[in-house]
Write an enzyme that holds these catalytic residues in place. Sequence first.
Site, PDB file in Angstrom:
ATOM      1  N   THR A  86       0.875  -1.190   0.000  1.00  8.91           N
ATOM      2  CA  THR A  86       0.000   0.000   0.000  1.00  8.91           C
ATOM      3  C   THR A  86       0.910   1.237   0.000  1.00  8.91           C
ATOM      4  OG1 THR A  86      -0.030  -0.023   2.414  1.00  8.91           O
ATOM      5  CG2 THR A  86      -1.844  -1.149   1.310  1.00  8.91           C
ATOM      6  N   THR A 122      -1.185  -2.396   5.853  1.00  7.03           N
ATOM      7  CA  THR A 122      -1.608  -1.164   6.524  1.00  7.03           C
ATOM      8  C   THR A 122      -2.542  -0.414   5.587  1.00  7.03           C
ATOM      9  OG1 THR A 122       0.518  -1.074   7.641  1.00  7.03           O
ATOM     10  CG2 THR A 122      -0.758   0.956   7.593  1.00  7.03           C
ATOM     11  N   GLU A 151      -0.206  -5.436  11.285  1.00  9.02           N
ATOM     12  CA  GLU A 151       1.047  -5.978  11.799  1.00  9.02           C
ATOM     13  C   GLU A 151       1.848  -4.831  12.417  1.00  9.02           C
ATOM     14  OE1 GLU A 151       2.959  -3.813   8.733  1.00  9.02           O
ATOM     15  OE2 GLU A 151       3.992  -4.851  10.356  1.00  9.02           O
ATOM     16  N   PHE A 152       2.726  -5.189  13.348  1.00 12.97           N
ATOM     17  CA  PHE A 152       3.585  -4.186  13.994  1.00 12.97           C
ATOM     18  C   PHE A 152       5.033  -4.630  13.877  1.00 12.97           C
ATOM     19  CE2 PHE A 152       0.086  -1.767  15.594  1.00 12.97           C
ATOM     20  CZ  PHE A 152      -0.930  -2.701  15.807  1.00 12.97           C
ATOM     21  N   ARG A 154       8.863  -4.785  12.906  1.00  9.79           N
ATOM     22  CA  ARG A 154       9.975  -3.891  12.567  1.00  9.79           C
ATOM     23  C   ARG A 154      10.936  -4.671  11.684  1.00  9.79           C
ATOM     24  NH1 ARG A 154      12.151  -3.131  18.285  1.00  9.79           N
ATOM     25  NH2 ARG A 154      11.122  -5.159  18.398  1.00  9.79           N
ATOM     26  N   ASN A 211       2.049   4.051  14.557  1.00 14.52           N
ATOM     27  CA  ASN A 211       3.202   4.443  13.743  1.00 14.52           C
ATOM     28  C   ASN A 211       3.434   5.944  13.776  1.00 14.52           C
ATOM     29  OD1 ASN A 211       4.079   1.948  13.039  1.00 14.52           O
ATOM     30  ND2 ASN A 211       3.718   2.174  10.843  1.00 14.52           N
ATOM     31  N   GLY A 256      18.693  10.996  15.845  1.00  6.71           N
ATOM     32  CA  GLY A 256      19.453  10.602  14.641  1.00  6.71           C
ATOM     33  C   GLY A 256      19.189  11.558  13.504  1.00  6.71           C
ATOM     34  N   CYS A 263       7.558   2.361   6.202  1.00  3.77           N
ATOM     35  CA  CYS A 263       6.294   2.566   6.931  1.00  3.77           C
ATOM     36  C   CYS A 263       6.076   3.988   7.441  1.00  3.77           C
ATOM     37  CB  CYS A 263       6.223   1.576   8.094  1.00  3.77           C
ATOM     38  SG  CYS A 263       6.176  -0.109   7.507  1.00  3.77           S
TER      39      CYS A 263
HETATM   40  C1  UDX Z   1       8.217   0.607  11.930  1.00  6.76           C
HETATM   41  C2  UDX Z   1       7.482   0.324  13.225  1.00  6.76           C
HETATM   42  O1  UDX Z   1       8.422   0.271  14.298  1.00  6.76           O
HETATM   43  C3  UDX Z   1       6.754  -1.017  13.121  1.00  6.76           C
HETATM   44  O2  UDX Z   1       6.008  -1.252  14.298  1.00  6.76           O
HETATM   45  C4  UDX Z   1       5.806  -0.957  11.919  1.00  6.76           C
HETATM   46  O3  UDX Z   1       5.122  -2.188  11.759  1.00  6.76           O
HETATM   47  C5  UDX Z   1       6.588  -0.652  10.657  1.00  6.76           C
HETATM   48  O4  UDX Z   1       7.317   0.580  10.805  1.00  6.76           O
HETATM   49  P1  UDX Z   1      10.437  -0.127  10.749  1.00  6.76           P
HETATM   50  O5  UDX Z   1      10.077   0.955   9.796  1.00  6.76           O
HETATM   51  O6  UDX Z   1      10.826  -1.466  10.224  1.00  6.76           O
HETATM   52  O7  UDX Z   1       9.185  -0.391  11.776  1.00  6.76           O
HETATM   53  O8  UDX Z   1      11.697   0.371  11.583  1.00  6.76           O
HETATM   54  P2  UDX Z   1      11.892   1.119  12.965  1.00  6.76           P
HETATM   55  O9  UDX Z   1      12.816   0.306  13.769  1.00  6.76           O
HETATM   56  O10 UDX Z   1      10.596   1.496  13.559  1.00  6.76           O
HETATM   57  O11 UDX Z   1      12.675   2.458  12.514  1.00  6.76           O
HETATM   58  C6  UDX Z   1      12.014   3.337  11.628  1.00  6.76           C
HETATM   59  C7  UDX Z   1      12.941   4.540  11.416  1.00  6.76           C
HETATM   60  O12 UDX Z   1      13.053   5.287  12.633  1.00  6.76           O
HETATM   61  C8  UDX Z   1      14.364   4.159  11.010  1.00  6.76           C
HETATM   62  O13 UDX Z   1      14.815   5.065  10.011  1.00  6.76           O
HETATM   63  C9  UDX Z   1      15.163   4.349  12.283  1.00  6.76           C
HETATM   64  O14 UDX Z   1      16.515   4.711  12.029  1.00  6.76           O
HETATM   65  C10 UDX Z   1      14.419   5.497  12.939  1.00  6.76           C
HETATM   66  N1  UDX Z   1      14.547   5.524  14.393  1.00  6.76           N
HETATM   67  C11 UDX Z   1      13.989   4.518  15.132  1.00  6.76           C
HETATM   68  C12 UDX Z   1      15.196   6.594  15.009  1.00  6.76           C
HETATM   69  O15 UDX Z   1      15.707   7.497  14.338  1.00  6.76           O
HETATM   70  N2  UDX Z   1      15.269   6.630  16.356  1.00  6.76           N
HETATM   71  C13 UDX Z   1      14.733   5.640  17.143  1.00  6.76           C
HETATM   72  O16 UDX Z   1      14.848   5.722  18.362  1.00  6.76           O
HETATM   73  C14 UDX Z   1      14.080   4.553  16.510  1.00  6.76           C
END
Ligand code: UDX
Length: 434
Positions: A86, A122, A151-152, A154, A211, A256, A263
């Site tokens: 999606t 999603t 789903e959640f 990562r 999210n 960061g 997502c």
């Molecule tokens: C996310 C959600 O965590 C997950 O529950 C959902 O199903 C899909 O989207 P994901 O995108 O795989 O998962 O990665 P995630 O670990 O959440 O990180 C997303 C982004 O946030 C990354 O670019 C990461 O570098 C950044 N991030 C994450 C930060 O900059 N700081 C943090 O503390 C955590």
Amino acid sequence: MQIVVLGAGYVGLVSAACFAEFGHKVVCIDQDAGRVARLQKADIPIFEPGLDALVVKNSANGTLRFATDLSSAMAGADAVFIAVGTPARRGDGYADLTYVHNAARDIAKNLSRYTVIVTKSTVPVGTGRVIAEIVRTTNPEAEFDVCSNPEFLREGSAINDFMRPDRVVIGCESDRAATVMRELYRPLYLIETPMVVTSLESAELIKYAANAFLATKITFINEIADLCEKVGADVQVVAKGMGLDGRIGRKFLHAGPGYGGSCFPKDTLALIRTGQDGGAPLRLVEATEDINKKRKKNMAERVIAACGGSVSGKTIAILGVTFKPNTDDMRDSVSLDVVPMLQAQGAKIQAYDPEGMKEAATLMKDVRWCKNSYEAMQDADAVVILTEWNEFRALDIAQMKAALKTPVMVDLRNIYRPEDMRAAGFSYTSIGRK
Ligand code: UDX
């Protein structure tokens, strides 16, 4: 039970493999015959730790198979999961539901017994009812219920997130469907995983709201990091002090370069549109999306400043191009903003990433891809850490200094300690710290 999973992407593949691991008989369908052929040989097209072992094991014992033909798979299925993409629609940020609607039509044409149709992808609030309408129109005799089961997962920890979730969210409109869903998740039920059984709309909104909140939490600490730099505070200590408050929690408070991935960027945009269309604009999420977009672009400015105000004719080493560690996924990665911006200012780029270089090479031009971190740093005027892969945490500081033409490091993931780097003679900048 017998399950069909439509879509062999990150979510579909992980869901299919884990449901098979639960003991269900699963057929994972994808219209890409090449992808299906690779999966039938247990050649996994994505890097997700632990996924290949699950696919090999369950394919071997017959609880998991891959196919392109939906009709034969649907015969006897108790539930069919829609796990197709999606993506954010180009230009306006709405979720593109083309694949979801097509899946609903294909499923409707193949319904021959009561089946629960489950959206795992999603999807914006209200999509479940649209799917029901499509199915009813396509096959008026069909006996089915639609459920939402977001789903959640990562990326990089998706198997664990599926097998040991904080909760299972189920949106459904009938007890019959709820019974099927509980049976599907019986192994989790047995370990007392919290089950939130609610309406379609609430289940759909839980996903987006979660999210968007996580994206907002990250953006909040990123802005606090900017303030730390101005007032001489340390964002890692500030985040620790905040996170010890049980109401805040320490996760997702790592400052960061800005969030990326498949997502957060698309889901925040889609939720913003839902708010605008629903007459309840989500101004906080709008601000999050705007701040994050600008932050990722601003990161190149930090590198240029660290190089004395110009990177023209300079060689910059990039460590990490994926949007996060333990994945090969490049979607909305900060490197897709930083690298082209530095090249536009005359920089030559040499880069290394443990898993992402193959995909990245199709998205970035004129980058010299290297075999390891030190090769990337060889004769570079500065090194920039964009992704916090574990192997970047233990690099030899003296060896880094010897490889670099000038000892300049821009550490956008705060992997190293400023005092260590400066003691070694580096000009060191990071996020939210002196
Ligand atoms: C996310 C959600 O965590 C997950 O529950 C959902 O199903 C899909 O989207 P994901 O995108 O795989 O998962 O990665 P995630 O670990 O959440 O990180 C997303 C982004 O946030 C990354 O670019 C990461 O570098 C950044 N991030 C994450 C930060 O900059 N700081 C943090 O503390 C955590």
